[in-house]
Design a protein around this motif. Sequence first.
Motif, PDB file in Angstrom:
ATOM      1  N   ILE A  67       0.855  -1.099   0.122  1.00  0.00           N
ATOM      2  CA  ILE A  67       0.034   0.073  -0.014  1.00  0.00           C
ATOM      3  C   ILE A  67       1.005   1.236  -0.001  1.00  0.00           C
ATOM      4  N   SER A  68       0.411   2.229  -0.653  1.00  0.00           N
ATOM      5  CA  SER A  68       1.243   3.576  -0.571  1.00  0.00           C
ATOM      6  C   SER A  68       1.524   4.138   0.632  1.00  0.00           C
ATOM      7  N   ILE A  69       2.749   4.796   0.811  1.00  0.00           N
ATOM      8  CA  ILE A  69       2.898   5.485   2.013  1.00  0.00           C
ATOM      9  C   ILE A  69       1.924   6.739   2.102  1.00  0.00           C
ATOM     10  N   PHE A  70       1.487   7.089   0.974  1.00  0.00           N
ATOM     11  CA  PHE A  70       0.498   8.023   0.850  1.00  0.00           C
ATOM     12  C   PHE A  70      -0.933   7.888   1.102  1.00  0.00           C
ATOM     13  N   TYR A  83     -11.058  -9.344   7.782  1.00  0.00           N
ATOM     14  CA  TYR A  83     -10.768  -8.059   7.977  1.00  0.00           C
ATOM     15  C   TYR A  83     -10.863  -7.287   6.663  1.00  0.00           C
ATOM     16  N   LEU A  84     -11.719  -6.299   6.694  1.00  0.00           N
ATOM     17  CA  LEU A  84     -12.069  -5.280   5.308  1.00  0.00           C
ATOM     18  C   LEU A  84     -11.798  -4.016   5.759  1.00  0.00           C
ATOM     19  N   GLN A  85     -10.871  -3.279   4.967  1.00  0.00           N
ATOM     20  CA  GLN A  85     -10.829  -2.191   5.044  1.00  0.00           C
ATOM     21  C   GLN A  85     -10.704  -1.271   3.867  1.00  0.00           C
ATOM     22  N   ILE A  86     -11.651   0.041   3.845  1.00  0.00           N
ATOM     23  CA  ILE A  86     -11.434   0.873   2.635  1.00  0.00           C
ATOM     24  C   ILE A  86     -11.144   2.230   3.212  1.00  0.00           C
ATOM     25  N   SER A  87     -10.077   2.780   2.526  1.00  0.00           N
ATOM     26  CA  SER A  87      -9.569   4.105   2.552  1.00  0.00           C
ATOM     27  C   SER A  87      -9.734   4.857   1.550  1.00  0.00           C
ATOM     28  N   ARG A  88      -9.719   6.234   1.716  1.00  0.00           N
ATOM     29  CA  ARG A  88     -10.055   7.381   0.625  1.00  0.00           C
ATOM     30  C   ARG A  88      -9.308   7.084  -0.412  1.00  0.00           C
ATOM     31  N   GLY A  89      -7.809   6.528  -0.220  1.00  0.00           N
ATOM     32  CA  GLY A  89      -7.125   6.334  -1.383  1.00  0.00           C
ATOM     33  C   GLY A  89      -5.850   6.990  -1.112  1.00  0.00           C
ATOM     34  N   ALA A  90      -4.954   6.962  -2.237  1.00  0.00           N
ATOM     35  CA  ALA A  90      -3.540   7.285  -1.982  1.00  0.00           C
ATOM     36  C   ALA A  90      -3.296   8.488  -2.984  1.00  0.00           C
ATOM     37  N   PRO A  91      -3.374   9.654  -2.839  1.00  0.00           N
ATOM     38  CA  PRO A  91      -3.273  10.887  -3.521  1.00  0.00           C
ATOM     39  C   PRO A  91      -1.873  11.174  -4.147  1.00  0.00           C
ATOM     40  N   GLY A  92      -0.985  10.541  -3.602  1.00  0.00           N
ATOM     41  CA  GLY A  92       0.386  10.992  -3.917  1.00  0.00           C
ATOM     42  C   GLY A  92       1.266  12.029  -3.422  1.00  0.00           C
ATOM     43  N   ASP A  93       0.568  12.358  -2.311  1.00  0.00           N
ATOM     44  CA  ASP A  93       1.247  13.298  -1.259  1.00  0.00           C
ATOM     45  C   ASP A  93       0.390  13.413  -0.270  1.00  0.00           C
ATOM     46  N   ARG A  94       0.738  14.427   0.760  1.00  0.00           N
ATOM     47  CA  ARG A  94      -0.090  14.505   2.190  1.00  0.00           C
ATOM     48  C   ARG A  94      -0.621  15.819   1.971  1.00  0.00           C
ATOM     49  N   ASP A  95      -1.905  15.891   2.139  1.00  0.00           N
ATOM     50  CA  ASP A  95      -2.647  16.954   2.073  1.00  0.00           C
ATOM     51  C   ASP A  95      -3.971  16.892   3.114  1.00  0.00           C
ATOM     52  N   PHE A  96      -4.328  17.889   4.074  1.00  0.00           N
ATOM     53  CA  PHE A  96      -5.420  17.551   4.651  1.00  0.00           C
ATOM     54  C   PHE A  96      -6.642  17.546   4.002  1.00  0.00           C
TER      55      PHE A  96
END
Length: 284
Positions: free
Chosen positions: A19-22, A90-103
């Motif tokens: 999984i991406s670090i972002f 276990y199931l997890q869904i995140s908003r995804g990985a945009p490629g950088d950190r931003d609130f």
Amino acid sequence: MTRTVYVNGEYLPETDAKISIFDRGFLFADAVYEVTSVLGGKLIAFDGHAQRLKRSLNELGIENPITTDDLLEVHRELVRLNDIDEGLIYLQISRGAPGDRDFVFPNPDEVKPTVVLFTQAKPGLAKSVKPMTVISIDDIRWGRRDIKTVQLLYPSMGKMMAQAAGADDAWMIEDGYVTEGTSNNVYIVKDGKIITRGLSNDILHGITRAAVLRYAEEAQMEVEERSFTIEEAQNADEAFYTSASGFVMPVVQIDGVVLGEGEPGRVATRLREIYIDESLKSAV
């Protein structure tokens, strides 16, 4: 044997899963999850978990990236690939990985959610009944506990506080009343009446909770949904908690006060039997 896991449409050995670090689940706990039990190789209360997943995603404004039918197929395939007879998915869904950190949330047209599932084998899950001891701690979590997010740091700390005190779990207290356990809904029994906090944003709307209360009423048990104090719990005839992985578990001690004879109570024991029997009938 290396587990097979599911990541964004692929079944992979767990050692190859990445999984991406972002990913916003990693950076912001911007993710929801569900845990579904497996008994006899079949899924317990899958529909309830799928419906709650949709609600959690909707409350956070996360696009639902997978249909219920496809999600069911992924669960079943993981059970098959990992030869799970009794255990958890276990199931997890995140908003995804945009490629950088931003609130600021990323554009959902450009960044798709991350979907991860994995299994945990738990032989003897249906037979694992341990009389539980609990302590009380302040509830300092955020106000939307009805959304099943991965923001579980404080519940984890609560379990560690319990462990340090020689107990099994912690019940959380807010404004003088018990909300829930660190990973479960909680109940007391007095004069045969089952008492549990009513649904609101203050507690998780437990799938097991809903089923157990329905079975209790079908069995002609009296149920009252209201808040109760830790002192009232200590003076109860018995207590128990419900969760997807524990089903119905008896509580025999609260903050050092032993309930009844210090053994699993009649109501909790019967409800556990009913819940497992009925759940197996409807398992998929």
